[in-house]
Each structure stands twice: as structure tokens, then as C-alpha cells.
Design a protein around this motif. Sequence first.
Motif, short mmCIF file in Angstrom:
data_model
loop_
_atom_site.label_atom_id
_atom_site.label_comp_id
_atom_site.label_asym_id
_atom_site.label_seq_id
_atom_site.Cartn_x
_atom_site.Cartn_y
_atom_site.Cartn_z
N GLN A 303 0.83 -1.20 0.00
CA GLN A 303 0.00 0.00 0.00
C GLN A 303 0.86 1.25 0.00
N THR A 304 1.97 1.22 0.73
CA THR A 304 2.84 2.38 0.76
C THR A 304 3.38 2.66 -0.63
N LEU A 305 3.82 1.60 -1.31
CA LEU A 305 4.33 1.79 -2.67
C LEU A 305 3.23 2.36 -3.57
N GLN A 326 12.22 5.77 2.64
CA GLN A 326 10.94 6.46 2.45
C GLN A 326 9.79 5.61 3.00
N ILE A 327 9.83 4.32 2.68
CA ILE A 327 8.78 3.41 3.16
C ILE A 327 8.82 3.33 4.67
N MET A 328 10.04 3.20 5.21
CA MET A 328 10.16 3.04 6.66
C MET A 328 9.69 4.28 7.41
N SER A 334 10.43 -2.79 10.68
CA SER A 334 11.88 -2.84 10.88
C SER A 334 12.58 -3.07 9.55
N MET A 335 13.86 -2.66 9.50
CA MET A 335 14.67 -2.79 8.28
C MET A 335 14.69 -4.23 7.79
N SER A 336 14.95 -5.16 8.73
CA SER A 336 15.11 -6.55 8.31
C SER A 336 13.78 -7.11 7.78
#
Lengths: 445, 294
Positions: A303-305, A326-328, A334-336
Motif C-alpha cells: 500500500q505504501t508503494l 521512504q517506506i520506513m 523494521s529494516m530486516s
Amino acid sequence: MSETLVSIWTDANTQWVLIGTLLLGLASGLVGSFALLKKQSLIGDAMAHAALPGICIAFLIHGAKSMSWFIIGAALSGLLATFFIEKMIKLSRIKEDTSIGLVLSVFFGFGIVLLTYINHQSKGNQSGIDDFIFGQAASLVGADVKLISAVAVLLIIITVVLFKELKLLTFDPQFAQGIGLPTGLLNGLLMTLIVGVVVIGLQAVGVILMSAMLITPAIAARYWTERLDHMVIIAGAIGAFSGVFGTLLSTTTKGMPTGPLIIVAATIIFLISMVFAPKRGLLVKAIRRSRLRRQVAREQVLQTLYDFTEQEYLQYKTGNGFHEQQIMKKRPISMSMLRKVLRSLEKEELVRRTGDALWCLTEKGLTEAYHITLRNRLMEVYLMNEMNYAHFNIRQDMDLLQLPEKVLTELKQLLKQYGREPLVLPANMNAGKRPYHRYASIGGK
Amino acid sequence: MSYEGWILLTGSLVGISCGIVGCFLILRKMAMLADAISHTVLLGIVGAYLISNSLEGVYMLIGAAVVGILTAFFVQLLHSIGVQSDAAIGVVFTSLFAVGVILLSLFGGKVHLDVEHALMGEITFIPWDILEINGINLGPKAVWMLGTVLILNLIIILLFYKEIKISSFDPDMAVALGIPVLFIHYLLMGMLSLTTVASFDSVGAILVVAMLIVPGATAYLLTDKLSVMLMLSALVGVLSAIAGYFIAMIFNVSISGSMAVAAGVIFAITFVLSPTHGLLSRWLARKRLQNKSA
């Protein structure tokens, strides 16, 4: 060791003891299931402790060690203790746990008083009553075991015959009363069954640990099934297995009390059930939870994309994909986790790597993301106007796209009013009004 | 002090410490946890012996306190993963107790720690186990241990009185006020295990449970004020200790068992005769109401 094992299997008395503990385990698993579901498992503890004065009084009256007298004495004082507990809860503001603890400790204290009195009277002659405290199955002799087995079989038969009535009493006492079952009588019968199990278990398992015979197999069985009949059978099997296991180990090791070994065996089965049981086990739950978290993360990333794509579309530009940072920034992820999700999405060909840590949706991904976004935004507008749609009984976990056509159109209308309509449509919907260079098929030609 | 005096003092100290801690257990509906901890303390004592290889009171105290808190922790843990609370208590204490008994029968041959002692205590030997510093006779060790634990309990209760009170009566409000409810819970559990183990050595497991629950329940029937309840509970504890001792002397039976029975008798009398919550007064009140409406 192997010799002792052979002698166990051939020794007639030990065979009887094994049969006795097996039947005892079976009966306690059966009856314990009902006690557990009625949330009365600690009453078994009180009954077991309260049996001690009964046994001592039986000894004082009869004057010698006799199993049948002990069973009668223990049953009477156990029932008396239950009566006190129930009256105390009913007649005063004392709560259940306090009344159980109170009756248990006072009865047991009285039992110890009588025990010391007997020991002083009989001048060092150990009457064998001490065995009742921790249980010593090896000290059972043929006649006792036969009595224990007979009572156990009787209890098992009663439970099986009255299974339906007890089931109703356990799950819906009001309904049971409504259809004319004598609930008071049945309740008394269940208490008597519990007392019966406790009393015949005292010699083998002991006063202190007898309550575990009622609780542990039942709670272990609870993990494997949602059906009472299955639960009762599984609990009986676990109880029987623990009983046999504890007795075998105790007779091969000198000076080892039986009760604790039986309980440890049952507890190990409980722990295994708690972790590994299908459906209710901790392991399965953990796997399910992580799968859910993964799915939520997947939808969030898509959804973010989509949101980013939509903004780009509105601003008439086509960038070089969207950065992970940007998404985070927009989603608590979390990154992982983000990397993991993106990799799996890439494998599904829903997203495409456009540079270092840069990603964008593929056409297939756009279709998927469009539906997720539409669903979430419909939920948003629905929640904003919840009052108007109360009659549709929409729940948070429902798929809004499955709603009747009329409601869906209405909601979509609202979506347009709020300006929350997803603008970038997937190719097959073929409604793109103006060219968008990222996706050639969308009105691009 | 005389032999009799020391025994009465020990019993009274147990009565006061247990009576005070017991009130909170009753109010928090955790009375069965007292039963559980008083049983698992056995594992703590055996474990402490196996690790430290000595029978010093300090090691026992530490071991028992650790296992006591572990018991509370395991019960909480099982409860939080969906085991109903009565079953959680039942499973935890019986299994830990069973492990304790097994360890005791495996290694207990060398230890002066038999099961009967654990159950009934050895209050008759208390006056002979004397604490000596520089050759000065300071009285029985047990009295010092119980006294220390009592003072510790009193300090904790005075320091956190308000917090304990609110979190006992209204845990939701306590959370809203920012009181660390979980900390208070484990603080009480720590107090409970310390009290249990200090009393356990002298009066045994049965009396500990009786002294934790019965005086508190008696006081609960007599008053609606926490501070009064605490004092009444301590008083009932002392009364049962003294009465129990004399019963035991007359009939030549177990002292700790008699103390438990005495506590039970005091409770029974209160249950019938309590001016506010007793059977009799409630019956009279009902009669009066019936007469009035008739």
C-alpha cells in the motif's frame, strides 16, 4: 536393572499394583477433566488434604490398618470439607480460594494432630498411615489393590454412563436445570466422583500430590482437542500412562516415593502438549503469529508503494522508484522485516528493483496493491460514517469488496466525495484517463 | 526466658508475620498461591543444600525465596499463555514439589532434612538451636530469623502501604495512577516466600498455610478497614499460636497441627458470631427485616 525389570513383570503383586495405578490414572483423568472445566480443580487439593483426619479417625475406630475403612473415612471427611467450602462461599463474603485454603490447612492440621496422637498411642508402631502423605505404591498389597481397582472401575463406569448429563452440567448448568436435570444431585455426584478418585489415589500418590492427578492430565489433554469426549479419553490415557510410568520407576529405585514420579511424568507430558500441540500449542501459535505479522507487513509495503505511485501520478512525474527509507518513514516496520518482505514480493514479481535500495511496483503488483488500497480506504470511509451503515453488520476483519453491489457503490461514492479514490488503476480495468509513463499499458498509448 | 516462653514467642512471631502477609493474599484472591509457595519452598531448601552443601539458614532462606518467586512467576506465565489460573497453580506447585521430594529421596540420605520435619516443623527443638556471638547466648536462631523477617515485612508495608492498598483493592485504578502493579505483585510474592521459609523451618508447611490464610480470613469477617484487618489478623495469629500450644501440651500431640486447629476454631467462632458478617447477626438482621415488613 534388567533383572529387576523382569521380576517386576513376573511378580504377581507388582502386576496388580500396575493395574491399580493404571486404573487410578484413567479414572483421575476422566473425572479431572470435568473438575478442570468447572474451574474446580483445586477442590481436589482440599479434598486430598482433608482426607487425612478421616483416615486417622477410621484407624482410631477400627483399631487396625484396613483399606476399606480408610476409604470410607477419607471419603466422609473429604465430602465434609467440600460441604464446608461451599457453605462458606455461599454464606459469607469469603471467596472461593480463601475458603479452599482455609479448609485444607485446618483439616490437614487436624489430621497431623490425630496422626501424632496415634503414633504416641501405638508406641512406635508405625501404622503405615505416614505412607498416605507422599504415597508409596510398593507398600500396597493384593487385597488393597483389588479394592482400589474395583472402585476405580466403578468410578469410570459412572462417568461413562452419565457422560451426557455431566457434560451439560459442566458447560451450561442453567440449561441443564431448564430441561429438568437434577443439577444439585449431579453436582453432588461429581463431587463424590472427585472424592472417590482422591481417596483411592491417596495410598499410591499421597495427600499432597493427589490434586495433580486430577489437574495435570486434564490440562494437558485440553491442548489437543476442543471436544469433551476426546479430552476425557486423552486425559485418561495420560493419567494411566503416568501412573504406570511412576510405579515402574519407583519400584526399581529403592526408597523412591511413587507419587512424585507419577506427577513428574504427567507434568512432562503437559509441557510437551503445551508447546507442541497442533492448533493450541505455543509453537503453532508462534508460527501463526509470525505469519500474520508477515502478511500485515506485506500489505503495508504494497500500500505504501501504491501511495507513492499515486502521488507521482498526481504530480505528473516519473521518478526512479522509491527508497526503502521512504517506506520506513511512513510505516512502523523494521529494516530486516522490510527487506524480507521486499525480497519475497520480488520473487512473486509484484515489485521490481530499480536501483540501490530503490523499488517500484510491477504491473502485476499494481493490480494487487490497488485492491489492497481500495479495501483499506473503503474501510476508512466506512469507519468515518459507521452510524449510517450499522445495518450491514460490517466487522473490522471483513473483506469490504465482498459486500453487496449496492452498498459497495454507495461506499465508493463516499470515497470519491472524500477524494480518497485510488487513482492509478490497474491495466485490466482500462480506465486510465491520462498517460502515465511508469506503466505503459495504463492509457499510455 | 523459659523453654515454653521461647516456643510461644516463636509461634506468635509466625502468627504475626503470616497474619499480616495473609491479609493481602486474601484481598487479592491469591490465597491458593500461599498454599503453592509453602509447598515449593521444599524444592528451594533442597536445591540450596545441593548447591551450597551446607545447612546454614541463610542459604535456605535465599533458595526458598528464589523458588517462591519462581513459583509465582511460573503461575503468572502459565496464566498469561492461556491456562486457567486454578489449574496453573495446581500444575506448578505439584510439579515443583514433586521434583523437591524426588531430589530429597535421591540425596536426602545425608541431609538432616526429612520430609516429616518439612511438614510438621520442629518447634519443640527451636529453643535448643541457639544463636551465640562471642559466647553470649542471644536466644534461639529461629526467633532472630522470624524477627528479622517480620521487621522487614513491616518496613516494606509501611513504605508502600498506599500502593499495596490501592493495587489490592482496585488494580485498574492503580495502573491508571501509574503505580507499578507488577512490581508490587512480586514484592508481595517476595515477602510471602521470605515469611514462608522463615516460618517453614520452625513450624512446617501446614501451619504456614493455616497461619497465612485463617487469621486473615477471620479478620476479613470482622472489619472493613485494611489497617484494622491487619492488626486483627496479627492478633488472631498470636491467639491461635498460644491456644494451639496449650492444646498440644494437654493432649500430647503435634504443636503446629494444634495451632492450625486452634486457628480453625477461632475462625469458626467468628464465622458464626461476628457482629457484622457473622451467620448469627445476618440471620437476626433478616428476621428483623421480616418482622418489619410483616
